[in-house]
Design an enzyme around this catalytic site. Structure first.
Site, short mmCIF file in Angstrom:
data_model
loop_
_atom_site.label_atom_id
_atom_site.label_comp_id
_atom_site.label_asym_id
_atom_site.label_seq_id
_atom_site.Cartn_x
_atom_site.Cartn_y
_atom_site.Cartn_z
N LYS A 114 0.84 -1.19 0.00
CA LYS A 114 0.00 0.00 0.00
C LYS A 114 0.87 1.24 0.00
CE LYS A 114 -2.26 -1.08 3.80
NZ LYS A 114 -3.21 -0.94 4.93
N HIS A 141 -9.75 -11.86 4.27
CA HIS A 141 -9.80 -10.47 4.72
C HIS A 141 -11.22 -10.14 5.17
CE1 HIS A 141 -9.79 -6.08 4.65
NE2 HIS A 141 -8.47 -6.14 4.71
#
Length: 400
Positions: free
Chosen positions: A153, A269
């Site tokens: 990220k 997730h």
């Protein structure tokens, strides 16, 4: 109407435990309504024969005051209600099992599904995790410490930039390097290019270090693209897969885990699942949702927001998840609890003491707090090596 006198079921049942609030009489009446709602969804007086009443309709096994609120003024009349359903009502399908457990009553206020008990006759239909704790340890060659995980990220970086980051993370000793769950197949970061570049970068780092780091791309996708995206990830050298079953459905996780052609570890997730667990009197209990059901569907590791981060899960809820992920379950492999959500390096000693060696610690942004990413990762790794931490009596955590 054709009579059902020929209906002849095994008599074996599975159990769902619900939390309900109200007076004892109100709770008993509501429990009886759930027995009907979750099976025949039909007025009791209009059920055409006794065979359906006795063999199909759920049966109340027990009603007792809930320990969750026994010392609180928040809900003094909270009860745990155990209802037993015929195994045949769930068929052999995860979708139908979930439907019987919580399908219609999920639409009603004040009902929380706390836990379930599934007999071997029902569990035999589920493969569960392909790797679990021991299988992933074997794949990584790590026997005695928690695993380390991080995310690529922020969104907006190019595939080349993310690949460079993945390379430095692998050099630093991170075991699992996953896509951020927000990375999909965007125009600024196409899926195929990202996976190819990142998988190659991690492989190159592995050759240099002699260790094994795995790259897990996010394959969450529309239903008609999911299988193809998973296959392309495997072909391009992915070491595992990241999936958001709250977005794709738990049964998509089950299907991928059972796919012999893929044969890759799957990291679950929790995106979108949080709304099912946050209310104390509604939804699905944390351990059941993030531990038991995710494990039943085939995840090898389950991400959840840890206490002490930027989310609202408590220590008790996190312990519930970790316990459910690793508890005996009729031969299904135990899976990795993955505490995450704004964790920092300074918290690692406490996280290891709390979750133990069979945990997978996920730290994202805090690894980027200094200029040398690989050195920061190496510091992370040093915190989980056996003997690196002791309790108040001086015992190393690996000996606890």
């Amino acid at each position: 109407m054709t009579p059902s006198s020929t209906l002849s079921l095994s008599g074996e049942r599975f159990t769902a435990v619900y939390s309900l609030s109200g007076t004892a009489a109100e709770v008993e009446a509501r429990a009886s309504a759930i027995c009907l709602e979750q099976t025949v969804e039909f007025p009791e007086a209009l059920i055409p024969n006794q065979a359906i009443r006795t063999q199909i309709v759920g049966a109340i096994a027990e009603i007792e005051p809930s320990a969750r609120f026994s010392s609180s003024d928040e809900s003094p009349n909270s009860f745990e209600v155990s209802i037993r359903y015929p195994v045949e009502t769930a068929g052999r399908e995860l979708t139908q099992l979930l439907n019987v457990l919580f399908g219609n009553v999920a639409l009603q206020p004040g009902v929380r599904l706390q836990r379930i008990e599934l007999p071997p006759a029902l569990l035999q239909h589920y493969q569960g995790p392909r790797f679990g704790i021991s299988g992933l340890r074997q794949r990584l060659g790590i026997t005695d410490r928690p695993l380390l995980c991080t995310a690529l990220k922020p969104m907006g970086l190019s595939p080349a930039e993310l690949a460079d980051m993945a390379y430095r993370l692998a050099l630093g000793g991170i075991d699992l390097i996953k896509d951020d769950h927000g990375l999909s197949d965007q125009i600024f970061c196409p899926f195929d290019e990202r996976v190819s570049r990142c998988a190659e970068a991690v492989s190159r780092a592995n050759q240099q270090t002699g260790r094994t780091s795995l790259y897990l791309p996010n394959i969450t996708a529309p239903a008609d693209e999911l299988d193809a995206r998973a296959e392309r990830a495997r072909e391009r050298g992915a070491g595992g897969l990241l999936l958001c079953p709250g977005l794709t459905g738990l049964d998509s996780l089950r299907r991928l885990a059972a796919d012999e052609r893929l044969g890759l570890p799957i990291l679950s997730h929790p995106a979108l699942l949080g709304g099912l667990s946050l209310g104390p009197h509604i939804g699905i209990a944390h351990g059941l949702l993030f531990g038991t059901l995710t494990r039943l569907a085939g995840a090898d590791a389950t991400i959840f927001p840890s206490y002490g981060g930027r989310f609202a899960f408590t220590k008790a809820e996190c312990q519930e998840i970790a316990n459910a992920a690793r508890a005996p379950m009729n031969g299904l492999a135990p899976i990795w609890p993955v505490p995450a959500g704004g964790m920092r390096l300074e918290q690692v000693p406490e996280l290891v003491r709390f979750y133990g060696a069979d945990s997978l610690l996920l730290i994202g942004g805090d690894l980027h707090a200094s200029g040398d990413l690989s050195a920061r990762c190496a510091a992370f790794r040093s915190l989980v090596e056996p003997g690196s931490q002791t309790d108040s009596s001086g015992n190393a955590w690996g000996d606890l």
